[in-house]
Design a protein around this motif. Structure first.
Motif, mmCIF file in Angstrom:
data_model
loop_
_atom_site.group_PDB
_atom_site.id
_atom_site.type_symbol
_atom_site.label_atom_id
_atom_site.label_comp_id
_atom_site.label_asym_id
_atom_site.label_seq_id
_atom_site.Cartn_x
_atom_site.Cartn_y
_atom_site.Cartn_z
ATOM 1 N N ASP A 54 0.879 -1.164 0.000
ATOM 2 C CA ASP A 54 0.000 0.000 0.000
ATOM 3 C C ASP A 54 0.920 1.217 0.000
ATOM 4 O O ASP A 54 1.424 1.615 1.049
ATOM 5 N N ASP A 57 0.854 3.880 2.824
ATOM 6 C CA ASP A 57 0.662 3.518 4.227
ATOM 7 C C ASP A 57 1.631 2.393 4.621
ATOM 8 O O ASP A 57 1.456 1.239 4.241
ATOM 9 N N ALA A 60 -0.184 -0.217 6.988
ATOM 10 C CA ALA A 60 -1.081 -1.116 6.262
ATOM 11 C C ALA A 60 -0.295 -2.143 5.459
ATOM 12 O O ALA A 60 -0.682 -3.306 5.379
ATOM 13 N N VAL A 103 8.208 3.073 1.054
ATOM 14 C CA VAL A 103 7.211 2.457 1.921
ATOM 15 C C VAL A 103 7.474 0.958 2.052
ATOM 16 O O VAL A 103 7.431 0.385 3.146
#
Length: 344
Positions: A54, A57, A60, A103
């Protein structure tokens, strides 16, 4: 005597929750209006994508990575191979790719950039960069449901009750009233009947209708497709996705551009060969043979767009979510319900 869980709906959420709770020593009764598993359920399909990334995020992404282990554990428990670890590649604008990779690194999810040219049969948006999530792949959905149902049939604490149409749900008493006039009561109740949950309990959902097309590749690239990853954010508009053929499944394609919000479950006609050409998902798409078209529905939480587990009574829960996200996250929901059963 152990606690008793009553499950309404024999889709992936209901079946995996039944498995998890039975393993913990709870008695479980699974009710479904059709057979178990029910081929009319929204969970029933040839395959579903399993991914974690994701890009917006970290938390997440890290949480979704747990699903990889959960599905491998279930594959081992059922003794049935249903997880094709072929990876998932997604197309991203070049200016967004580095942030998405950051991320992934922070979340500990292995993702690497790849040139779209590596996948010559898939069309990516102009200027897109491919991001390959290696620790991901495809779940053979129908095999998951069949394996779970087979495991449950052999468990002494589980009662599967196909052909049990639920007329009314009493969330305050964790009970359901059936169309034949009988009542089934439990210590904990889970309503997991997909979009049809809305007919039984008041759960906040938005219903979408999606058309899926299944294709057979031409002979020449058939071997290439067997090892190809699932792909998302593809097509000229970046709104399409596909799941590759393999292990007896077909190539599956759809697009968010052809999904719309609806008020109820129902079928519709559509000129899918035209849509497939317009979406420009495949190079040389005219060489592919359309073998089937399916209308499917999925329900999501109106606020999160995901599949929330909602408390509807003192010891009653509902999860109306369905579709790809609802399928891949079902093991986590099963864990949550198992905790509630243990503390009921």
């Amino acid at each position: 005597m152990g606690r008793h869980l009553v499950v309404v709906g024999a889709g992936v959420t209901g079946l995996l929750t039944a498995v998890r709770c039975a393993r913990s020593g709870a008695r479980v009764t699974v009710l479904d209006v059709g057979p178990v598993p029910n081929p009319a359920s929204t969970s029933h399909d040839e395959h579903r994508a399993l991914r974690a990334l994701d890009p917006g995020d970290v938390a997440a992404t890290r949480a979704s990575a747990v699903l990889h282990r959960r599905w491998l554990e279930l594959e081992s428990l059922f003794g049935t191979p249903f997880y094709r670890r072929v990876g998932v590649v997604t197309g991203w604008p070049a200016e967004s790719a580095d942030a998405a990779l950051d991320v992934a690194r922070e979340a500990g999810t292995p993702v690497s950039p790849v040139e779209p040219e590596k996948y010559p049969h898939i069309r990516f948006p102009a200027g897109a960069v491919g991001l390959l999530e290696a620790d991901a792949g495809v779940l053979l959905a129908d095999r998951v449901l069949d394996a779970a149902a087979r495991w449950l049939r052999e468990h002494p604490l589980v009662a599967l009750r196909p052909g049990s149409a639920v007329r009314e749900v009493d969330a305050d008493r964790a009970a359901v009233h059936l169309a034949d006039g009988s009542t089934v009561r439990g210590d904990v109740l889970l309503v997991a009947a997909g979009p049809w949950s809305r007919e039984l309990v008041d759960v906040p959902t938005v219903l979408h209708r999606q058309r899926i097309v299944y294709l057979r590749p031409p002979d020449e690239p058939a071997r290439w497709w067997e090892g190809a990853p699932s792909a998302g954010r593809i097509g000229d508009d970046g709104l399409a996705w596909l799941i590759p053929p393999g292990d007896g499944t077909r190539l599956k394609i759809s697009s968010a551009a052809l999904c719309r919000e609806v008020d109820e479950v129902g079928d519709e006609t559509d000129r899918w060969t035209d849509h497939l050409a317009l979406s420009s998902v495949l190079n040389d798409h005219e060489r592919y043979t359309v073998t089937a078209v399916r209308t499917c529905h999925y329900a999501v939480d109106p606020d999160t767009g995901g599949g929330s587990l909602v408390r509807i009574g003192p010891a009653a829960w509902a999860r109306a979510a369905s579709g790809g996200d609802g399928f891949r996250t079902a093991p986590v929901v099963a864990e949550r319900v198992a905790e509630e059963v243990a503390g009921a």
